[in-house]
Motif scaffolding. Structure first.
Motif, PDB file in Angstrom:
ATOM      1  N   GLY A  50       0.815  -1.215   0.000  1.00 38.59           N
ATOM      2  CA  GLY A  50       0.000   0.000   0.000  1.00 38.59           C
ATOM      3  C   GLY A  50       0.843   1.256   0.000  1.00 38.59           C
ATOM      4  N   ILE A  51       1.958   1.229   0.719  1.00 38.58           N
ATOM      5  CA  ILE A  51       2.869   2.379   0.746  1.00 38.58           C
ATOM      6  C   ILE A  51       3.485   2.586  -0.634  1.00 38.58           C
ATOM      7  N   ILE A  52       3.869   1.499  -1.291  1.00 38.57           N
ATOM      8  CA  ILE A  52       4.436   1.602  -2.642  1.00 38.57           C
ATOM      9  C   ILE A  52       3.398   2.147  -3.612  1.00 38.57           C
ATOM     10  N   GLU A  53       2.175   1.667  -3.502  1.00 38.68           N
ATOM     11  CA  GLU A  53       1.108   2.147  -4.380  1.00 38.68           C
ATOM     12  C   GLU A  53       0.882   3.646  -4.196  1.00 38.68           C
ATOM     13  N   GLU A  54       0.880   4.099  -2.955  1.00 41.61           N
ATOM     14  CA  GLU A  54       0.716   5.528  -2.686  1.00 41.61           C
ATOM     15  C   GLU A  54       1.904   6.326  -3.226  1.00 41.61           C
ATOM     16  N   MET A  55       3.093   5.773  -3.090  1.00 44.23           N
ATOM     17  CA  MET A  55       4.288   6.434  -3.599  1.00 44.23           C
ATOM     18  C   MET A  55       4.209   6.586  -5.132  1.00 44.23           C
ATOM     19  N   LEU A  56       3.712   5.567  -5.802  1.00 47.67           N
ATOM     20  CA  LEU A  56       3.543   5.648  -7.254  1.00 47.67           C
ATOM     21  C   LEU A  56       2.547   6.742  -7.624  1.00 47.67           C
ATOM     22  N   ARG A  57       1.439   6.807  -6.899  1.00 45.92           N
ATOM     23  CA  ARG A  57       0.427   7.845  -7.177  1.00 45.92           C
ATOM     24  C   ARG A  57       0.992   9.240  -6.992  1.00 45.92           C
ATOM     25  N   ALA A  58       1.877   9.381  -5.992  1.00 50.51           N
ATOM     26  CA  ALA A  58       2.462  10.691  -5.688  1.00 50.51           C
ATOM     27  C   ALA A  58       3.695  11.000  -6.534  1.00 50.51           C
ATOM     28  N   PRO A 102      12.072   7.547 -11.360  1.00 52.39           N
ATOM     29  CA  PRO A 102      12.673   6.883 -12.523  1.00 52.39           C
ATOM     30  C   PRO A 102      11.675   6.095 -13.366  1.00 52.39           C
ATOM     31  N   LEU A 103      10.525   5.746 -12.793  1.00 51.98           N
ATOM     32  CA  LEU A 103       9.540   4.979 -13.549  1.00 51.98           C
ATOM     33  C   LEU A 103       8.691   5.860 -14.447  1.00 51.98           C
ATOM     34  N   GLY A 104       8.664   7.137 -14.171  1.00 53.95           N
ATOM     35  CA  GLY A 104       7.911   8.059 -15.011  1.00 53.95           C
ATOM     36  C   GLY A 104       6.432   8.100 -14.660  1.00 53.95           C
ATOM     37  N   ALA A 105       5.741   9.034 -15.276  1.00 52.17           N
ATOM     38  CA  ALA A 105       4.310   9.204 -15.037  1.00 52.17           C
ATOM     39  C   ALA A 105       3.557   7.986 -15.550  1.00 52.17           C
ATOM     40  N   GLY A 106       2.509   7.648 -14.863  1.00 51.97           N
ATOM     41  CA  GLY A 106       1.684   6.526 -15.289  1.00 51.97           C
ATOM     42  C   GLY A 106       2.241   5.162 -14.915  1.00 51.97           C
ATOM     43  N   GLN A 120       2.390  -3.038 -11.025  1.00 50.39           N
ATOM     44  CA  GLN A 120       2.935  -4.225 -11.676  1.00 50.39           C
ATOM     45  C   GLN A 120       4.386  -4.033 -12.132  1.00 50.39           C
ATOM     46  N   GLN A 121       4.880  -2.816 -12.102  1.00 48.95           N
ATOM     47  CA  GLN A 121       6.262  -2.537 -12.490  1.00 48.95           C
ATOM     48  C   GLN A 121       7.214  -2.566 -11.303  1.00 48.95           C
ATOM     49  N   VAL A 122       6.684  -2.797 -10.102  1.00 55.00           N
ATOM     50  CA  VAL A 122       7.494  -2.779  -8.884  1.00 55.00           C
ATOM     51  C   VAL A 122       7.446  -4.155  -8.223  1.00 55.00           C
ATOM     52  N   LEU A 123       8.627  -4.692  -7.974  1.00 54.76           N
ATOM     53  CA  LEU A 123       8.750  -5.971  -7.284  1.00 54.76           C
ATOM     54  C   LEU A 123       9.136  -5.693  -5.835  1.00 54.76           C
ATOM     55  N   LEU A 124       8.386  -6.253  -4.895  1.00 52.42           N
ATOM     56  CA  LEU A 124       8.695  -6.110  -3.473  1.00 52.42           C
ATOM     57  C   LEU A 124       9.307  -7.419  -2.995  1.00 52.42           C
TER      58      LEU A 124
END
Length: 141
Positions: free
Chosen positions: A107-115, A120-124, A128-132
């Motif tokens: 959930g923290i990673i998902e929020e980080m992606l939204r923010a 380095p991953l870019g907008a959008g 599924q692009q992040v492996l934990l």
């Protein structure tokens, strides 16, 4: 409760859509899980494990993956251990300490992606692009 042992024959190779790998610290990069980890031993454990971890982390970086850390340990503890082990330069992604949330680290990673915190991953970028990589499967929920 203990984390169940994974079924090793179900593990797969990371595919081309993964752009970032976020590692847990205690029990994943260090030897002792978070509930038994001693702050005074974290640096020593990472130094002891660096000959094993270093080449694998370098291979991930050479494959253009962003590497970060997400942990319940403090950021200062994590960074001090990375510096002592000579591994700080391998982590070009975020180093997040005190990572505690209702939805776990996923959930923290998902929020980080939204923010936009994984720049380095870019907008959008998607989850599924992040492996934990974590020693506790409950963090994946």
């Amino acid at each position: 409760p203990d984390t169940p042992d994974p079924v090793r024959n179900e593990l797969t190779i990371v595919d081309g859509s993964v752009a970032a790998v976020m590692f847990d610290f205690d029990g994943t990069l260090t030897a002792s899980p978070g509930d038994t980890a001693q702050r005074c031993r974290k640096q020593a454990e990472l130094v002891e494990r660096s000959p094993m971890l270093g080449p694998r982390l370098r291979a991930l970086r050479e494959a253009s993956l962003t590497l970060g850390i997400i942990s319940k340990s403090t950021e200062n503890t994590i960074r001090a251990a990375l510096d002592e082990a000579g591994m700080a330069e391998l982590f070009d992604g975020p180093v997040i300490g005190k990572a505690v949330g209702f939805e776990g680290k996923a959930g923290i990673i998902e929020e980080m992606l939204r923010a936009g915190g994984l720049r380095p991953l870019g907008a959008g970028a998607s989850l599924q692009q992040v492996l934990l990589v974590d020693d506790d499967v409950r963090e994946l929920e």
